[in-house]
Structure formats: C-alpha cells, structure tokens
Design a protein around this motif. Structure first.
Motif, mmCIF file in Angstrom:
data_model
loop_
_atom_site.group_PDB
_atom_site.id
_atom_site.type_symbol
_atom_site.label_atom_id
_atom_site.label_comp_id
_atom_site.label_asym_id
_atom_site.label_seq_id
_atom_site.Cartn_x
_atom_site.Cartn_y
_atom_site.Cartn_z
ATOM 1 N N ALA A 36 0.841 -1.208 0.000
ATOM 2 C CA ALA A 36 0.000 0.000 0.000
ATOM 3 C C ALA A 36 0.869 1.248 0.000
ATOM 4 O O ALA A 36 0.565 2.240 -0.677
ATOM 5 C CB ALA A 36 -0.924 -0.016 1.219
ATOM 6 N N ALA A 37 1.958 1.201 0.779
ATOM 7 C CA ALA A 37 2.881 2.340 0.819
ATOM 8 C C ALA A 37 3.585 2.513 -0.526
ATOM 9 O O ALA A 37 3.748 3.635 -1.027
ATOM 10 C CB ALA A 37 3.892 2.140 1.938
ATOM 11 N N LEU A 38 3.991 1.398 -1.127
ATOM 12 C CA LEU A 38 4.665 1.459 -2.422
ATOM 13 C C LEU A 38 3.748 2.003 -3.512
ATOM 14 O O LEU A 38 4.207 2.682 -4.434
ATOM 15 C CB LEU A 38 5.164 0.065 -2.818
ATOM 16 C CG LEU A 38 6.501 -0.375 -2.218
ATOM 17 C CD1 LEU A 38 6.761 -1.832 -2.549
ATOM 18 C CD2 LEU A 38 7.638 0.504 -2.728
ATOM 19 N N ALA A 39 2.446 1.712 -3.410
ATOM 20 C CA ALA A 39 1.489 2.218 -4.399
ATOM 21 C C ALA A 39 1.483 3.739 -4.435
ATOM 22 O O ALA A 39 1.179 4.351 -5.460
ATOM 23 C CB ALA A 39 0.081 1.696 -4.090
ATOM 24 N N VAL A 40 1.825 4.341 -3.312
ATOM 25 C CA VAL A 40 1.904 5.803 -3.235
ATOM 26 C C VAL A 40 3.289 6.294 -3.605
ATOM 27 O O VAL A 40 3.463 7.194 -4.435
ATOM 28 C CB VAL A 40 1.523 6.290 -1.819
ATOM 29 C CG1 VAL A 40 1.764 7.792 -1.681
ATOM 30 C CG2 VAL A 40 0.063 5.957 -1.522
ATOM 31 N N HIS A 41 4.324 5.701 -3.024
ATOM 32 C CA HIS A 41 5.687 6.209 -3.216
ATOM 33 C C HIS A 41 6.204 6.015 -4.629
ATOM 34 O O HIS A 41 6.984 6.834 -5.125
ATOM 35 C CB HIS A 41 6.628 5.576 -2.189
ATOM 36 C CG HIS A 41 6.702 6.346 -0.907
ATOM 37 N ND1 HIS A 41 7.848 6.959 -0.470
ATOM 38 C CD2 HIS A 41 5.754 6.623 0.012
ATOM 39 C CE1 HIS A 41 7.612 7.571 0.676
ATOM 40 N NE2 HIS A 41 6.343 7.377 0.996
ATOM 41 N N LEU A 42 5.789 4.942 -5.298
ATOM 42 C CA LEU A 42 6.204 4.759 -6.692
ATOM 43 C C LEU A 42 5.598 5.840 -7.586
ATOM 44 O O LEU A 42 6.172 6.181 -8.625
ATOM 45 C CB LEU A 42 5.790 3.371 -7.192
ATOM 46 C CG LEU A 42 6.674 2.205 -6.742
ATOM 47 C CD1 LEU A 42 6.028 0.875 -7.121
ATOM 48 C CD2 LEU A 42 8.069 2.300 -7.337
ATOM 49 N N CYS A 43 4.446 6.366 -7.181
ATOM 50 C CA CYS A 43 3.803 7.438 -7.952
ATOM 51 C C CYS A 43 4.488 8.783 -7.719
ATOM 52 O O CYS A 43 4.889 9.462 -8.662
ATOM 53 C CB CYS A 43 2.324 7.541 -7.583
ATOM 54 S SG CYS A 43 1.328 6.125 -8.095
ATOM 55 N N ILE A 44 4.632 9.150 -6.459
ATOM 56 C CA ILE A 44 5.200 10.472 -6.182
ATOM 57 C C ILE A 44 6.688 10.526 -6.513
ATOM 58 O O ILE A 44 7.248 11.618 -6.677
ATOM 59 C CB ILE A 44 4.955 10.899 -4.721
ATOM 60 C CG1 ILE A 44 5.616 9.926 -3.738
ATOM 61 C CG2 ILE A 44 3.452 11.011 -4.446
ATOM 62 C CD1 ILE A 44 5.471 10.355 -2.275
ATOM 63 N N GLY A 45 7.324 9.350 -6.657
ATOM 64 C CA GLY A 45 8.714 9.334 -7.090
ATOM 65 C C GLY A 45 8.884 9.871 -8.493
ATOM 66 O O GLY A 45 10.009 10.123 -8.939
ATOM 67 N N GLN A 46 7.785 10.069 -9.205
ATOM 68 C CA GLN A 46 7.818 10.677 -10.538
ATOM 69 C C GLN A 46 8.504 12.034 -10.506
ATOM 70 O O GLN A 46 9.053 12.485 -11.525
ATOM 71 C CB GLN A 46 6.385 10.823 -11.072
ATOM 72 C CG GLN A 46 6.269 11.391 -12.473
ATOM 73 C CD GLN A 46 6.330 12.908 -12.521
ATOM 74 O OE1 GLN A 46 6.052 13.581 -11.516
ATOM 75 N NE2 GLN A 46 6.674 13.452 -13.673
ATOM 76 N N ALA A 47 8.497 12.682 -9.352
ATOM 77 C CA ALA A 47 9.090 14.017 -9.246
ATOM 78 C C ALA A 47 10.531 14.049 -9.747
ATOM 79 O O ALA A 47 10.973 15.020 -10.371
ATOM 80 C CB ALA A 47 9.028 14.495 -7.790
ATOM 81 N N TYR A 48 11.280 12.974 -9.491
ATOM 82 C CA TYR A 48 12.674 12.916 -9.925
ATOM 83 C C TYR A 48 12.804 12.808 -11.442
ATOM 84 O O TYR A 48 13.907 12.952 -11.974
ATOM 85 C CB TYR A 48 13.378 11.722 -9.283
ATOM 86 C CG TYR A 48 13.877 11.968 -7.876
ATOM 87 C CD1 TYR A 48 14.328 13.222 -7.474
ATOM 88 C CD2 TYR A 48 13.912 10.934 -6.941
ATOM 89 C CE1 TYR A 48 14.792 13.447 -6.190
ATOM 90 C CE2 TYR A 48 14.385 11.148 -5.655
ATOM 91 C CZ TYR A 48 14.825 12.399 -5.283
ATOM 92 O OH TYR A 48 15.301 12.621 -4.013
#
Length: 467
Positions: A36-48
């Motif tokens: 569940a945490a990865l579902a969010v962090h993989l998305c917001i990691g788009q910033a890089y």
C-alpha cells in the motif's frame, strides 16, 4: 509474527476515511501494508523524472523547435523547485493533521492533490499559461508529494517496531525508483500523443494524473493501522538503555521542537542530503568534464542511471542494515566513509581512473538515498512512534533547504572557478572538498545526539488524551 492478535477498533466508526475505520481487524497481515505504501511512493517518485518534460515544454508553440513565445528552461525550472518547496512545507505543517485524521484520509488527499496537479498543469499547457503549471504541479502537486511521502512511512514504523529501518526502506525505495518507471513511460506517452499540432505533453499529463490518482487511491484504501498497544508476536521492546538508543516513551510533536535532538538530526539529514543532491543534479556534466574526450554523452547517461540504481538500492539496504547496527552508527558510516570518498574522488579524476571515480560516486549516492530512508526510524527511536509522522514531516524542511544548498554549492562554485581560469576538469575539486568538510560537521552533529531528556516524555494520561 505478522498477524494481529488483538481485536480491532470501534466498528461504529463515523466515516470510511476516519482514523478509526483504518484500524486493522484480527488476522490482518502487516505485510499487506508495504505494498500500500509502495502504491503511493512509486507514484510520487515521478518528481525525480520531471526533467523529461522540460525540453518538450520549451516547444509547445513551435512544436519542432522553440518559438519566440515559448517558455524558457529558466522559467520551467521553477516548476520542480516549487514542488520540492511545497513538499517540505506541506509535510511540515500537516503533521498534526496527519496524526489526527490517520493515513487513509491523508493518502487520499495526497492522491487528489498529486493527480489533480497534473490535470491543472495540462490545462496550463493547452492555454499556454505557465502560472497554471506553477500552481498545478508546483503547488498542488507539491502538497500531494509532501502528504504522500510522510503518511505511509509513519504507519509502517508502527507495524514494524522490530524492523523499522527495513519497513521504511521498502517504501522510500519506491520514491527513489519511481523515476525509473516515470521517465520512460512519460517519453513513450509523449511520442504516442505527439502530432503536427501538439508536442504531446498535455495529453501525457492527463494520463499520468489519472493513473497516479488511481494507484494512490488504491494505496489509501488498502492502508491499515495497528490497534493500540499492538506488537509482533514474540517481540519484546528493547530497553531504553540499549546502545541502539531506542526509547519506549513518546514525545509530542510540538515538544520535539524543544529538544536539541530534533535540530541535531535536522542537521544530520541536511548535511547528508546537501552532499549528495548537488552531485546528482550535475552528474552527467561532471563526469564528461572530469574525463574530457573520454566519456561520451551516452556513457554519461549510463552513469546517471547507475547512480539512480544505487540511490534506490541504498534506501533499502542501508535502512535495513540500521536495524542491526543502529541508526546512529549507520549515519557515522555515511559521514566517515562519505568524507573519505569525496576527498579521494579528485585524485581518481586526475589519474584518469574512471572505474574508481564511478564506484566512489555510486557508494556516495547509495548513502544519500540511505539517509532518507534511515531518518524516519531514527526519529521513531528518539521520540517514539505516537507522533513520528508529524515529526518526520517537520524534519523534511531539511530536505527543502538542502535542495537549494547542494546545487548552489556545486553550480556556483564551479562557475566561479571556470570564470577565473580553472580548467573544467579541475573545477569540481574545491566543491567536493567542501562536501568533505560538511560531512565531517555532520559526523560531529550525529556524535552529539543523545537520549531525549525524560522531561519531554508524555505520561500515559497525556498520550491517551492526545489520541
């Protein structure tokens, strides 16, 4: 070890998005939380990976080349800068709200903000109003970044008191790796939507906004928090006298700001990130200038990709290792080893030893990533888990500050030296030596971190009232 052995919370929760509604029921496996945490962090990691849009955005009008009315790279650079600033601000100021409403509502709000930021930015591209990109991806998206970054981390720490570093490493590794998915996906989408009248950016923004909203929403719906006083079966909390400095007490989010430990760890994160982020932003240019006529642009791109892999892998490996050696000792390694490697790098460039040059920076970037993933567990060790999400959010202002300091040190010192006749291949020597000094200062700050004075600890009554 991974199943709940205590009954869940109040079944009469007033709202699906309330904190009470996310309390896990008996039999729930804590290993459902990291995905569940990865579902969010993989998305917001788009910033890089946002930089892949900079070139196309300079040709929105001209399509094949920049037209006089197209946006400049300088103007576009503020989009990412605003996003990082609002990441830090939202994480810092929403800390209390996060602890009050719980991770589900916070993560869903992050999904709305981050996904909505892309939609607003798409409108900005269609209307050719850069202020809408500033407000969309910069402000709204930045808020989504901040809320999405801190909310799953605090939940994971509560589920994995026995392996805090590993748990936070899993999630924050996703933030580091998100760009590896987003960059090729964004390029592929822009190529798909590109036409004689469109560069394909607006359409790509729409697709990404919807996709990220769906993924982050799924993560928010799947998240659960453990019941009060839950702990893994067979696990005994370590004594506060342990050399790993793990407390059984809790410090309120506001009280944490009154302790020297908060500011020392703030400096620890700031100095570690400053030493890495500036190099990360200039890696391609740096290796080409250090090995002129030897390293091609394609090879330099491979170097950047390799650094990204070590940045991502270091988030999991170092954070997991900190469960065994302790958080303070892990940062000792970061600062001591980092200082030695930074000091040696110029000599490898001078002698033309590309292999050792690359190896040094790969290890340095692994520790850069490891600093992000280790610090939430460090805070939980020092201040307890009750308010770690909010405390972590406030500490992320160190990231925002380092995001300015690191690139300024690398870029402006290099420019000053080149302007004064220093060869480009030698222009980074002073910079990396300054980084060495910063890491030595970080070593001292980390050395000064001690147990939080018991006067800052909450009583059981205060803790119950705060919840």
């Amino acid at each position: 070890m991974s199943s709940i052995s205590e009954p869940g919370g109040d079944a009469r929760s007033p709202s699906f998005f309330s904190k009470q509604a996310t309390i896990a029921q008996p039999g729930f496996s804590r290993w459902m939380v990291p995905p569940a945490a990865l579902a969010v962090h993989l998305c917001i990691g788009q910033a890089y990976a946002f930089s892949v849009f900079n070139g196309p955005l300079t040709k929105v009008i001209g399509i094949t080349q920049s037209a006089p009315d197209d946006w400049s790279l300088t103007a576009l650079g503020w989009i990412f800068s605003l996003a990082i600033v609002f990441l830090g601000l939202s994480a810092a100021f929403a800390g209390k709200w996060l602890e009050k409403v719980g991770p589900r509502r916070t993560m869903f709000t992050a999904a709305c903000c981050f996904g909505g930021g892309f939609i607003v930015s798409a409108i900005g591209v269609w209307l050719h109003q850069i202020v809408l990109l500033y407000l969309g991806y910069g402000v709204l998206g930045g808020v989504g970044l901040g809320l999405g970054y801190v909310s799953p981390v605090s939940t994971l720490i509560r589920w994995f008191p026995d392996r805090r570093g590993m748990a936070t490493g899993m999630a924050i590794m996703g933030f580091g790796g998100g760009a590896m998915i987003a960059a090729p996906l964004s390029v592929a989408l822009m190529n798909h939507f590109k036409s004689a009248t469109s560069i394909g950016v607006a359409e790509t923004f729409i697709v990404l906004g919807i996709a990220y909203f769906i993924s982050m929403t799924i993560g928010s719906l799947a998240i659960r928090v453990p019941p009060a006083d839950w702990k893994p079966a067979g696990w005994t909390p370590p004594a506060t006298t342990t050399t790993k400095m793990i407390t059984r007490n809790h410090v309120h989010i506001d009280q944490a700001l009154k302790t020297p430990q908060f500011y020392l760890i703030w400096l620890v994160l700031f100095l570690n990130v400053t030493a890495g982020i500036g190099i990360l932003g200039q890696a391609s240019v740096m290796i080409q200038e250090s090995f002129k006529n030897t390293v091609t642009p394609a090879a330099a791109a491979g170097f950047v990709g390799l650094l990204s892999l070590f940045n991502m892998g270091g988030r999991f490996v170092w954070a997991s290792a900190s469960d065994y050696v302790g958080r303070k000792n892990t940062y000792f390694i970061f600062f001591a080893l980092g200082a030695v490697l930074y000091w040696l790098v110029p000599s490898f460039a001078t002698t033309g030893n590309i292999a050792l040059f690359v190896l040094c920076y790969c290890v340095i970037l692994s520790m850069y990533g490891g600093g992000f993933s280790t610090v939430p567990a460090y805070l939980a060790d020092m201040f307890g888990t009750a308010f770690v999400g909010g405390i972590h959010g406030r500490l992320l202002t160190a990231w925002a500050a380092a995001g300015v300091a690191g690139p300024v040190l690398v870029n402006y010192i290099r420019a000053y030296q080149v302007a004064h006749g220093v060869a480009k291949a030698d222009a980074y020597t002073m910079t990396v030596h300054i980084m060495t000094v910063l890491l030595v200062i970080g070593f001292i700050c980390n050395l000064l971190v001690k147990h939080v004075n018991e006067k800052h600890h909450m009583t059981d009554a205060q803790l119950a009232s705060a919840k």
